[in-house]
Design an enzyme around this catalytic site. Structure first.
Site, PDB file in Angstrom:
ATOM      1  N   ASP A  30       0.864  -1.186   0.000  1.00 54.09           N
ATOM      2  CA  ASP A  30       0.000   0.000   0.000  1.00 54.09           C
ATOM      3  C   ASP A  30       0.901   1.236   0.000  1.00 54.09           C
ATOM      4  O   ASP A  30       2.117   1.126   0.222  1.00 54.09           O
ATOM      5  CB  ASP A  30      -0.869  -0.058   1.275  1.00 54.09           C
ATOM      6  CG  ASP A  30      -1.901   1.059   1.349  1.00 54.09           C
ATOM      7  OD1 ASP A  30      -2.270   1.616   0.297  1.00 54.09           O
ATOM      8  OD2 ASP A  30      -2.344   1.366   2.479  1.00 54.09           O
ATOM      9  N   GLU A  32       2.688   4.746  -4.153  1.00 56.36           N
ATOM     10  CA  GLU A  32       2.727   5.670  -5.326  1.00 56.36           C
ATOM     11  C   GLU A  32       4.101   6.320  -5.458  1.00 56.36           C
ATOM     12  O   GLU A  32       4.483   6.580  -6.599  1.00 56.36           O
ATOM     13  CB  GLU A  32       1.632   6.722  -5.176  1.00 56.36           C
ATOM     14  CG  GLU A  32       0.220   6.150  -5.252  1.00 56.36           C
ATOM     15  CD  GLU A  32      -0.199   5.365  -4.002  1.00 56.36           C
ATOM     16  OE1 GLU A  32       0.382   5.612  -2.938  1.00 56.36           O
ATOM     17  OE2 GLU A  32      -1.069   4.500  -4.114  1.00 56.36           O
ATOM     18  N   ASP A  89      -8.950   3.599  -2.273  1.00 57.22           N
ATOM     19  CA  ASP A  89      -9.915   4.078  -1.282  1.00 57.22           C
ATOM     20  C   ASP A  89     -11.217   4.564  -1.889  1.00 57.22           C
ATOM     21  O   ASP A  89     -11.474   5.764  -2.000  1.00 57.22           O
ATOM     22  CB  ASP A  89      -9.282   5.186  -0.442  1.00 57.22           C
ATOM     23  CG  ASP A  89      -8.143   4.649   0.393  1.00 57.22           C
ATOM     24  OD1 ASP A  89      -8.037   3.410   0.533  1.00 57.22           O
ATOM     25  OD2 ASP A  89      -7.339   5.454   0.896  1.00 57.22           O
TER      26      ASP A  89
END
Ligand code: MIG
Length: 809
Positions: free
Chosen positions: A402, A405, A480
């Site tokens: 997670d 990015e 999300d």
């Protein structure tokens, strides 16, 4: 929050206008060993053939090397030889493989066509002070699909995207230009022509399908542009050919196809164990529980919090007993803290990303100030991979990546600064140039590391961010989302375009991550979610719980019924996964992929196909019990009622809360298995194979292996070819091992033939039994249920033996 003031007429800044210039005129060409270089006044084009149907055209502004190095998203390839170049007055015609490239002398603009003369777009290249731009033509009727994970609908015409991996906590809405994944693949589809364009640029890439009505443009900021033109001829060929460039998903472990339960966070050991017991005592199948960030000590990766999880080994063994797997979250941010081994070792060995002045780049994430591994170095990937020994020692074989990015809380760009340096195995580049590929390389490190450590067991990696090629290492979930009905709708179009962009194994948080689910929403979303390749219910801290039993008995029963449906369907689903590892085709498919000439399918993203035989049309609005469903050509059956429909028509489905509108294609061969509580119990010794007839000849290849190890790669798997044919009072079913690489006993098969068009009188070599219940006790026999028009045939299939069943009326 923004107010209307945002669009105050006096405050709207007019965008500064950039001047774009042609890269031409043409100055000459050169045929090198395996490729052609075209020289222009301002830029050079290098033309290479990857396969006879895929051509790479790299553009670099003058002064730069025309031979660009492909990004790590690409699988290595040897360019093909055999170019033929003809110079004409106004152009250059270059032929190689099945590709013809025609270049204009004055501007160096070009078009690509196939040897059969099918045009694959015309392109104009230009440049400004800051960008290289490629403008591509769009036929009036063409759809543009692909582009990975984006909001909106299936067709991307009229939208604009910036490929820049972003942690978007804001509600995902239609005009979102960037999300977690970047897959710069455009699939141009018209009824008689499909082709793809892949832009290999891990830096910021703009794809604008809005500015002009008949063309789109792509812009990069690197002074280069690396383009791959992918021909078909068919839609599926384009998708498969794209997977030649960026790879296919490896076969995942069977347990990762099971239902998975997550929450940010299950806070401690007791809660996790209680959760597992709840599933088993309620009889709701489940394979996986996720551990979100609270399992860590101070959010330090590769640790357990000693108070919350005092004895992870004991927890793991209890869970194993119950048939559960654990997947812990692992973020890239490593806490800056003296005495923390991962940090200290990484600093000492130079494993973290550095600023231009050679210091570790530090950004704030969960653990506070953190450093970030430089996954662009192979040694760092190996180091990171080996750290997972920590988890493997506990019996963990799945990892959740997670925040990759990477998300950085305290930076103005919300990610690493553009000027951070990636060592990149001795070919340093800035973060600005490599941003989108950071996550891919993290997942690669994780996957390859786990693969080594697991010694023959298949790893599972789930990732939020990614770049083209991510399917080689990880499953993608769409980040999300929220418990909004809109987001349930969105999960379909996102999954469908991800699937067309190489990522077959994908899904959204079932029930929604942020916001508060209602029972009705959860019931409907679970109905949809069990038909998506990745099937995980996940919700955020401070939101209402949404485990299947949270609301009321009705919702719980509905969730259970559909989760059970998925487990029964495992043989079908697993076979689709196997197919995808061979072809790169998606598992969850937009109708247009199977019916590319049928314009009614072009915009359909609120219904989809699982494989080619199951048509799923969820209800995705509150209070609704009816919806329109489009059934494409052929004959379709309502799964629940058996009602027969002629395709090529819109119908209205009636769907009370416990019904998901589901249709089966006539000709479908649907292998199912017994219900189980987790995939570890899956026994495919006994199969229920449902056959939907009506005059069509059909075939299905059933795949099976041990579900866990990599021995399938050495041939330890079975392929069973099942086919049927119906004509004139004669229905034939054939089943045979095409590959029999697994040691095993005889298989007991119960065929259920639905909708036979005649009344059966005999089945060769098998005798009729007076009552259905006899079939349970006997290994062979057939029974015809007149009322439901269902014929049951029980038989056995032994390795290498062929079964041919002939039903006559
Ligand atoms: O929201 O690790 O998308 O699934 O539960 C902040 C905590 C960070 C984002 C992920 C979400 C996960 C959460 N993470």
């Amino acid at each position: 929050m923004q107010t209307s003031e945002k669009i105050h007429p006096d405050q709207i800044e007019s965008e500064s206008i950039s001047i774009y210039r042609d890269i031409g005129p043409y100055k000459g060409y050169e045929c090198r060993d395996k490729y052609v270089v075209i020289y222009g006044e301002h830029a050079n084009l290098t033309v290479k053939l990857v396969t006879p149907g895929i051509v790479r055209i790299s553009v670099s502004l003058k002064g730069r090397d025309a031979e660009l190095e492909p990004s790590k998203a690409l699988l290595p390839y040897e360019p093909l030889e055999g170019w033929n170049v003809i110079e004409r007055n106004n152009g250059l015609e270059i032929t190689g493989g099945n590709i013809v490239l025609v270049v204009d002398i004055a501007t160096l603009s070009f078009y690509v066509k196939t040897g059969q003369g099918t045009l694959c777009g015309s392109y104009k290249l230009s440049f400004s002070d800051t960008a290289v731009r490629c403008q591509g033509s769009m036929d009036d009727e063409a759809m543009i699909y692909g582009l990975g994970e984006t909001t909106g609908y299936l067709n991307k015409r009229g939208e604009r995207y910036t490929m820049w991996n972003s942690d978007v906590f804001d509600p995902h809405v239609s005009d979102m230009e960037s999300l977690y994944q970047s897959i710069p693949l455009l699939i141009h589809h018209a009824s008689d022509n499909t082709f793809g364009l892949f832009i290999d640029n891990p830096g910021r890439t703009v794809v604008d399908l809005r500015e002009a009505l008949d063309s789109y443009f792509i812009e990069t900021a690197s002074g280069e542009m690396d383009l791959y033109f992918i021909t078909g001829p068919g839609f599926k060929d384009v998708v498969t050919n794209y997977s030649i460039l960026t790879g296919k998903m490896p076969l995942p472990p069977l347990w990762s196809l099971g239902y998975q339960q997550s929450r940010f966070s299950y806070m401690n050991q007791e809660e996790v164990i209680q959760l597992a017991h709840n599933f088993r005592s309620k009889g709701i199948p489940c394979d996986v529980i996720y551990l979100d960030i609270h399992y860590m000590d101070d959010y330090k990766v590769f640790t357990f919090d000693k108070d919350r999880f005092p004895d992870p080994a004991a927890m793991m063994s209890e869970l194993k007993e119950l048939g559960f797997r654990i997947v812990p979250v692992v973020d890239p941010g490593v806490k800056v803290q003296d005495g923390y081994e991962v940090y200290e070792q990484g600093v000492e060995e130079g494993r973290f990303c550095q600023t231009p002045d050679g210091k570790e780049y530090v950004g704030a994430v969960w653990p506070g100030p953190s450093v970030f591994p430089d996954f662009t170095d192979e040694v760092t990937r190996e180091w990171w991979g080996a750290l997972h020994q920590f988890y493997v020692d506990y019996g963990i074989s799945g990892i959740w990546n997670d925040m990759n990015e990477p998300s950085v809380f305290n930076s103005p760009t919300k990610t690493m600064d553009d000027n951070v340096i990636h060592r990149n195995d001795g070919n340093p580049k800035t973060h600005g140039e490599m941003h989108n590929i950071y996550s891919l390389l993290m997942s690669q490190a994780t996957y390859e590391g786990m693969e080594k450590l697991l010694q023959g067991e298949r790893p599972f990696v789930l990732t939020r961010a990614g770049y083209a090629g991510i399917q080689r290492y990880a499953t993608v979930w769409t980040g999300d989302n929220r418990s909004y009905w809109d987001h349930m709708r969105l999960s379909m179009s996102m999954g469908l375009n991800l699937g067309l962009s190489g990522v077959a194994f994908c899904g959204a948080d079932i029930g929604g991550f942020m916001h508060h689910a209602s029972g009705e929403l959860l019931a409907r979303w679970t109905q949809l979610g069990v038909f998506t390749p990745f099937c995980r219910n996940h919700s955020a801290v401070d939101t209402r719980n949404q485990e299947p039993w949270t609301f009321n008995d009705e919702v719980e029963e509905i969730c259970q019924k559909y989760i059970e449906f998925r487990y029964r369907m495992l043989p079908y689903l697993y076979s689709l996964f196997y197919e995808s590892t061979c072809t790169g085709l998606p598992i969850m498919r937009p109708l247009v992929l199977e019916y590319p000439k049928d314009r009614n399918t072009y915009h359909l993203s609120d219904q989809f196909l699982l494989g080619k035989d199951l048509l799923v049309a969820p209800i995705y609005e509150p209070g609704k019990q009816h919806r329109v469903v489009y059934l494409p050509e052929g004959i379709w059956f309502d799964y629940w009622t058996g009602t027969r429909y002629e395709g090529g028509a819109h119908i209205i489905a009636h769907a009370p809360l416990d019904v998901l509108p589901l249709y089966i294609r006539a000709g479908a061969i649907l292998p199912q298995t017994q219900l189980m509580q987790h995939t570890g119990q899956a026994i495919w010794q006994e199969l229920d194979i449902h056959l939907y007839t009506q005059g069509v000849t059909s075939a299905f290849t059933l795949y099976e292996d041990d579900g866990l190890s990599d021995r399938y790669a050495q041939g330890a798997y079975n392929l069973i070819q099942i086919s049927t044919e119906e004509n004139d009072r004669r229905y034939t079913i054939s089943a045979a091992y095409e590959v029999c690489g697994l040691q095993q006993d005889d298989k007991s098969i119960l065929f259920t033939v639905h909708h036979l068009s005649f009344i059966p009188k005999s089945v060769n070599l098998i005798s009729e039994v007076p009552e259905m219940k006899h079939l349970e006790e006997q290994s062979f026999g057939w029974y015809y249920d007149k009322q439901d028009n269902q014929l049951y045939i029980k038989t056995q299939l032994a390795g290498l033996q062929e079964v041919e069943i002939i039903v006559e009326g």
